[in-house]
Design a protein around this motif. Structure first.
Motif, PDB file in Angstrom:
ATOM      1  N   GLU A  24       0.837  -1.196   0.000  1.00  0.00           N
ATOM      2  CA  GLU A  24       0.000   0.000   0.000  1.00  0.00           C
ATOM      3  C   GLU A  24       0.872   1.246   0.000  1.00  0.00           C
ATOM      4  O   GLU A  24       1.977   1.241   0.518  1.00  0.00           O
ATOM      5  N   CYS A  25       0.359   2.303  -0.596  1.00  0.00           N
ATOM      6  CA  CYS A  25       1.087   3.559  -0.724  1.00  0.00           C
ATOM      7  C   CYS A  25       1.380   4.135   0.662  1.00  0.00           C
ATOM      8  O   CYS A  25       0.493   4.209   1.518  1.00  0.00           O
ATOM      9  N   VAL A  37       0.531   0.021  -6.988  1.00  0.00           N
ATOM     10  CA  VAL A  37       1.621   0.398  -6.085  1.00  0.00           C
ATOM     11  C   VAL A  37       2.934  -0.219  -6.562  1.00  0.00           C
ATOM     12  O   VAL A  37       2.984  -1.379  -6.945  1.00  0.00           O
ATOM     13  N   ARG A  55       4.715   3.485  -3.445  1.00  0.00           N
ATOM     14  CA  ARG A  55       3.923   4.630  -3.895  1.00  0.00           C
ATOM     15  C   ARG A  55       2.907   4.205  -4.942  1.00  0.00           C
ATOM     16  O   ARG A  55       3.181   3.397  -5.826  1.00  0.00           O
ATOM     17  N   CYS A  56       1.698   4.783  -4.875  1.00  0.00           N
ATOM     18  CA  CYS A  56       0.671   4.577  -5.892  1.00  0.00           C
ATOM     19  C   CYS A  56       0.967   5.520  -7.061  1.00  0.00           C
ATOM     20  O   CYS A  56       1.814   6.408  -6.947  1.00  0.00           O
TER      21      CYS A  56
END
Length: 75
Positions: A8-9, A26, A34-35
């Protein structure tokens, strides 16, 4: 709900005082996971760099290189 092992971001949203925590698209960067909205290029308002060709098919791995060096040392 996210479980263990879910990427997850990790971008901090200062105004909202929470992490982004998006899970779609991600990727790992030097700054962390990071997304697409929070990549270093996106935050700098620049286009994403094009993906490169990657390693050549005949590229040696670190393990293979270490083995070759050890063999050369024995001679």
């Amino acid at each position: 709900m996210t479980g263990p092992g879910t990427a997850e971001c990790g971008h901090w949203l200062g105004e909202l005082r929470l992490y982004c925590r998006a899970v779609v698209g991600v990727r790992r960067y030097r700054t962390g996971l990071r997304c697409p909205l929070h990549t270093p290029a996106a935050l700098a308002d620049r286009p994403e760099p094009p993906s490169g060709p990657g390693w050549p098919a005949a590229a040696r791995t670190t393990y293979q290189a270490a083995q070759a060096a050890e063999e050369n040392h024995k001679r």
